[in-house]
Design a protein around this motif. Structure first.
Motif, mmCIF file in Angstrom:
data_model
loop_
_atom_site.group_PDB
_atom_site.id
_atom_site.type_symbol
_atom_site.label_atom_id
_atom_site.label_comp_id
_atom_site.label_asym_id
_atom_site.label_seq_id
_atom_site.Cartn_x
_atom_site.Cartn_y
_atom_site.Cartn_z
ATOM 1 N N LEU A 99 85.118 110.715 33.424
ATOM 2 C CA LEU A 99 86.190 111.373 34.167
ATOM 3 C C LEU A 99 86.020 111.218 35.674
ATOM 4 O O LEU A 99 87.003 111.190 36.422
ATOM 5 C CB LEU A 99 86.263 112.855 33.783
ATOM 6 C CG LEU A 99 86.745 113.146 32.352
ATOM 7 C CD1 LEU A 99 86.791 114.644 32.102
ATOM 8 C CD2 LEU A 99 88.118 112.535 32.115
ATOM 9 N N THR A 100 84.771 111.119 36.132
ATOM 10 C CA THR A 100 84.557 110.871 37.558
ATOM 11 C C THR A 100 85.137 109.527 37.969
ATOM 12 O O THR A 100 85.868 109.417 38.961
ATOM 13 C CB THR A 100 83.062 110.930 37.884
ATOM 14 O OG1 THR A 100 82.554 112.230 37.593
ATOM 15 C CG2 THR A 100 82.819 110.600 39.358
ATOM 16 N N LEU B 254 81.133 112.327 29.262
ATOM 17 C CA LEU B 254 82.492 112.661 29.690
ATOM 18 C C LEU B 254 82.551 112.927 31.191
ATOM 19 O O LEU B 254 83.549 112.587 31.847
ATOM 20 C CB LEU B 254 82.994 113.877 28.911
ATOM 21 C CG LEU B 254 83.298 113.638 27.426
ATOM 22 C CD1 LEU B 254 83.671 114.945 26.738
ATOM 23 C CD2 LEU B 254 84.430 112.627 27.263
ATOM 24 N N SER B 255 81.521 113.521 31.740
ATOM 25 C CA SER B 255 81.493 113.754 33.187
ATOM 26 C C SER B 255 81.528 112.428 33.943
ATOM 27 O O SER B 255 82.266 112.278 34.937
ATOM 28 C CB SER B 255 80.243 114.542 33.572
ATOM 29 O OG SER B 255 80.247 115.826 32.979
ATOM 30 N N VAL C 293 87.380 107.785 36.326
ATOM 31 C CA VAL C 293 88.833 107.819 36.130
ATOM 32 C C VAL C 293 89.518 108.507 37.307
ATOM 33 O O VAL C 293 90.537 108.033 37.817
ATOM 34 C CB VAL C 293 89.185 108.540 34.811
ATOM 35 C CG1 VAL C 293 90.683 108.824 34.731
ATOM 36 C CG2 VAL C 293 88.764 107.698 33.616
ATOM 37 N N GLY C 294 88.950 109.624 37.765
ATOM 38 C CA GLY C 294 89.543 110.334 38.897
ATOM 39 C C GLY C 294 89.588 109.483 40.151
ATOM 40 O O GLY C 294 90.604 109.444 40.857
ATOM 41 N N TRP D 118 85.539 120.571 35.424
ATOM 42 C CA TRP D 118 86.847 120.278 34.829
ATOM 43 C C TRP D 118 87.004 120.871 33.426
ATOM 44 O O TRP D 118 88.051 121.369 33.085
ATOM 45 C CB TRP D 118 87.046 118.764 34.792
ATOM 46 C CG TRP D 118 86.872 118.149 36.143
ATOM 47 C CD1 TRP D 118 87.350 118.629 37.334
ATOM 48 C CD2 TRP D 118 86.138 116.970 36.469
ATOM 49 N NE1 TRP D 118 86.983 117.820 38.370
ATOM 50 C CE2 TRP D 118 86.237 116.781 37.872
ATOM 51 C CE3 TRP D 118 85.415 116.031 35.729
ATOM 52 C CZ2 TRP D 118 85.650 115.709 38.529
ATOM 53 C CZ3 TRP D 118 84.840 114.960 36.384
ATOM 54 C CH2 TRP D 118 84.947 114.809 37.770
ATOM 55 N N ILE E 265 81.598 119.860 31.828
ATOM 56 C CA ILE E 265 82.046 118.504 32.151
ATOM 57 C C ILE E 265 82.444 118.553 33.620
ATOM 58 O O ILE E 265 83.476 119.118 33.982
ATOM 59 C CB ILE E 265 83.221 118.074 31.266
ATOM 60 C CG1 ILE E 265 82.793 118.048 29.800
ATOM 61 C CG2 ILE E 265 83.736 116.702 31.702
ATOM 62 C CD1 ILE E 265 83.923 117.710 28.846
ATOM 63 N N TRP F 76 92.690 123.876 36.275
ATOM 64 C CA TRP F 76 93.924 123.382 35.655
ATOM 65 C C TRP F 76 95.008 124.452 35.690
ATOM 66 O O TRP F 76 96.176 124.152 35.951
ATOM 67 C CB TRP F 76 93.652 122.931 34.221
ATOM 68 C CG TRP F 76 92.711 121.784 34.156
ATOM 69 C CD1 TRP F 76 91.399 121.808 33.807
ATOM 70 C CD2 TRP F 76 93.012 120.420 34.486
ATOM 71 N NE1 TRP F 76 90.841 120.555 33.889
ATOM 72 C CE2 TRP F 76 91.825 119.679 34.306
ATOM 73 C CE3 TRP F 76 94.149 119.749 34.920
ATOM 74 C CZ2 TRP F 76 91.751 118.314 34.534
ATOM 75 C CZ3 TRP F 76 94.089 118.386 35.148
ATOM 76 C CH2 TRP F 76 92.894 117.683 34.957
#
Length: 376
Positions: free
Chosen positions: A351-352, A347-348, A354-355, A306, A318, A251
């Motif tokens: 977010l996968t 969460l992993s 979502v990405g 991430w 995560i 980030w």
């Protein structure tokens, strides 16, 4: 000191020093002639009450002095008043929109309860509204006093006029509710050949979406640059308490690209607000912005790591990759444990997905805007 002297002194106090003597002498002659004419009519000397009545007929000293004063005779004249009214209405509506967004953020992030968030929003609207009205009034008074007219008042163009929909409450309401609105009355549009025809231009006001996008981008940019923070984002609840969330180095590595992308998108939304007719040009910029966003998301996704969750000395990453795109894992997500490891796994997985969804959306966005570049 008699009534005439009291009256003339009050008038003189409102006049420039260099003009007082001449104006006061002129007024004294006028008043004395009025008194003499009234005395000849009545055949006797006037009483103080009758003299005061004549002075009232001549006018209040402030009003009489204003007749002799040069320059602007009003704080904001009739020519500037519509501009002042537009600035106040548009500013107040923007202020309300900003405060509503802030209140929603506070409520969603649980940094404030509903009552406190609403109270803060109301106070913000009142304070911001008073500032907007005061600033518009001061600017209007200065323009009126010095006779200054900015270029946007005298050299305006028809294609710039959609921005003035900012002061229309109905357009804001239609945008918020997702309704289509009547853009014109539809019966008074005339073609170049001189034939009257009915024209009904319907559609959602594009400026409303641009305004909200600009506000959201400004909030994001201020948060991303660290000017303000949202409480509750640095930790999540697990079975044993709360785990701290730490961002991975990816980030920080993408801090500047993401900020530049936000600035570019802000520019695009500003163009959409002030130049809605630039369809192809804006679509071309959207293609570039979506391509840059796709590259950033791809880089972050490929990095894999991430965030990191830590709790009581233990930590879990995560992270994700293409192997997590498994529908069986997605269906079994609700069965995951609520401890540190379970929270990291959940969460992993989220977010996968979502990405990947964001990357697919950006690909479609590129295609859609390329089509607009071609078709306009």
């Amino acid at each position: 000191m008699d009534l005439i002297d009291h009256y003339l002194n009050a008038v003189a106090a409102q006049l420039p020093q260099g003009e007082r003597d001449d104006i006061v002498a002129e007024l004294r002659d006028l008043i004395l002639s009025r008194f003499e004419a009234k005395e000849e009519e009545l055949g006797r000397a006037l009483t103080d009450a009758e003299r005061e009545a004549i002075l009232r007929e001549i006018g209040h000293p402030l009003v009489v002095a204003g007749r002799y004063r040069k320059g602007a005779q009003s704080l904001i004249g009739p020519e500037l008043f519509p501009w002042w009214l537009f600035a106040v209405k548009a500013g107040l509506m923007l202020m309300v929109a900003i405060q509503v967004i802030v209140a929603v953020i506070h409520i969603v992030t649980a940094s404030s309860d509903v009552g406190q968030a609403i109270s803060q929003a109301i106070n913000g609207v009142i304070e911001g509204g008073l500032f907007i009205i005061g600033a518009a009034t001061v600017a209007g008074a200065l323009f009126e006093h010095y006779g200054y007219r900015p270029g946007f008042m005298t050299s305006w163009r028809v294609k710039d006029l959609p921005v003035y929909n900012l002061s229309d409450p109905d357009r804001w309401s239609e945008t918020l509710q997702g309704r289509t609105g009547q853009a014109t009355s539809g019966q008074a549009a005339r073609s170049s050949s001189g034939v009257w025809r009915a024209q009904s231009l319907k559609g959602r006001w594009p400026g409303g979406e641009a305004v909200f996008s600009i506000i959201a981008l400004l909030f994001f940019m201020s948060w991303w640059s660290g000017l303000w923070s949202v409480s509750g984002l640095d930790s999540i609840a697990i079975t044993d308490g709360r785990a701290q969330v730490f961002a991975s180095p990816i980030w920080q590595a993408n801090f500047v690209p993401i900020m530049l992308l936000a600035i570019g998108q802000l520019w695009i939304e500003t163009i959409r607000l002030f130049r809605p007719q630039w369809v192809r040009f804006r679509a071309g910029l959207e293609v570039i912005a979506s391509g840059v966003a796709l590259a950033i998301v791809w880089t972050i996704f490929q990095y894999g790591h991430w965030f990191t969750l830590t709790e009581k000395g233990a930590s879990v990453r995560i992270a994700g990759d293409w192997a997590l795109l498994d529908f069986d894992r997605l269906r079994a997500m609700s069965d995951s444990a609520r401890d540190l490891i379970g929270a990291g796994s959940t969460l992993s997985l989220i977010l996968t997905w979502v990405g990947v969804a964001v990357m697919i959306s950006l690909v479609f966005s590129i295609g859609r805007h390329l089509w607009r570049v071609v078709r306009g």
